[in-house]
Design an enzyme around this catalytic site. Structure first.
Site: not given
Ligand code: P1T
Length: 380
Positions: A46, A98, A170, A195
């Site tokens: 961890r 988001y 972000d 992503k």
């Molecule tokens: O899904 P996760 O890895 O927890 O990430 C969240 C997140 C944070 N910031 C942005 C700009 C994002 O687009 C996302 C996740 N977005 C999607 C799942 C989507 O389809 O837009």
């Protein structure tokens, strides 16, 4: 080192044990100790894991930062940043962001006594009106999800510095291939590495990168104390993914541009949101802070009904209807009912997230096939 070289070699050294070129997947929770506290730098996974450590160095290198941290998801990374705050602190955030981030802010952290101001930052200077002595964090996305608004990072960084406010961005949509916010004055860069960094839609992961040592210490403390880390297999997959980030991004940008232009000329399409257009409200800012315009394109239909939008989504064959973005394959989403469903309808619509808004994550397939797919789906 330039970007393409860093994407492949950044923060990477052959493994110490057998000089393997790729870091091994250290699938272990713990490490043998010669005496209590006497070990080779790793005591418990961890806290530290060599595969995750290699990935964290790669994150830092890509973003021109000193310290990288990997988390179990993008939201876990955002959650770690919010844990820097205390009750009564205030946050100024982009209004278009988001839906999951919005949900974390409003459904969880608001109840812990943190106040959020959601602000349209197209005129970046306007955020100064929301600064109070309690403002501790400015949170932005640029380009924003899903409206593709562009925010001037340097202007926000100046305001943040002037008032000693932490500035986090972000960078998921742009990736470090297109923009490196730490170079423009941001304090924290965050990614949903799920992503573009992962790039193959096979992993959920988050990342933070910072330059300040004290801030890094606080975040490492939170990472270990709260424990929202990623596993070594996932760390390996993302390490592999980022080796091709530059070439993937080049193709995402090329295909994104072709599709944005195609959609803009289609008689059934009303508005196309893509920062590469001259008439995008912050095109000049995008041009100066980004290397290119990315693979995300949103658009609305002339027919404004929910039913027509759903019909288009159902008609698509190469684009897959799915949450997420940034993988090699093209995806399509309906923000109002999917990614941004947790934002109240009235607020959603005021941001432009109407029922006919469709969001494309343009993949790296042949663009002719993607355009042909859109052509048949938009034929109603
Ligand atoms: O899904 P996760 O890895 O927890 O990430 C969240 C997140 C944070 N910031 C942005 C700009 C994002 O687009 C996302 C996740 N977005 C999607 C799942 C989507 O389809 O837009």
């Amino acid at each position: 080192m330039k970007f393409n070289t860093k994407a492949i070699h950044g923060g990477q050294k052959p493994d110490k044990a057998f000089s393997s070129v790729m870091p091994p997947i250290y699938q272990t929770s713990t490490y043998a100790q010669a005496q209590p506290g006497k070990h080779k730098g790793y005591a418990y996974s961890r806290t530290h894991n060599p595969t995750r450590h290699a990935l964290e160095s790669a994150f830092a290198s890509l973003e021109n930062g000193k310290f990288g941290l990997a988390f179990g998801s993008g939201l876990a990374a955002i959650d770690a940043v919010l844990k820097l705050l205390k009750p009564y602190d205030e946050v100024i955030s982009t209004s278009d962001l988001y839906g999951g981030t919005y949900r974390l802010f409003t459904n969880i952290y608001k109840d812990f006594g943190i106040k959020f101001h959601f602000v349209n930052m197209e005129e970046a200077m306007s955020i100064e009106n929301y600064v109070t002595s309690k403002t501790k964090l400015i949170w932005i996305e640029t380009p924003t999800n899903p409206m593709m608004n562009i925010i001037d990072i340097e202007v926000i960084a100046d305001i943040a510095k002037k008032h000693s406010i932490l500035f986090a961005i972000d960078n998921t949509f742009a990736t470090p291939y297109l923009q490196t916010p730490l170079d423009l004055g941001a304090d924290i860069v965050m990614h949903s590495a799920t992503k573009y960094l992962g790039g193959h839609s096979d992993v959920i992961m988050g990342a933070l990168v910072v330059n300040d040592e004290e801030l890094a210490k606080q975040l490492y403390f939170i990472q270990n104390a709260s424990g929202a880390i990623c596993g070594p297999q996932d760390a390996f997959l993302v390490l592999r993914g980022i080796k091709t980030l530059a070439v993937r991004m080049q193709r995402h940008c090329e295909n994104g541009a072709a599709i944005a232009k195609y959609l803009a000329s289609h008689s059934n399409v009303k508005d196309v949101y893509w920062p590469g257009f001259d008439n995008h409200p912050n095109h000049t800012v995008a041009k100066s802070q980004m290397k290119d315009y990315g693979g995300m394109v949103s658009f609305t239909l002339i027919s404004e009904t929910y039913e027509t939008a759903i019909k288009v989504l159902e008609n698509l064959r190469v684009f897959t209807l799915a949450e997420s973005l940034g993988g090699v394959e093209s995806l399509v989403g309906h923000p109002a009912s999917m990614t941004h469903g947790s934002i109240p309808k009235k607020d959603r619509e005021s941001l432009g997230i109407v029922d006919s808004l469709i969001r494309l994550s343009v993949g790296i397939e042949d663009k002719e096939d993607l355009i042909e797919d859109l052509e048949q789906a938009l034929d109603f």
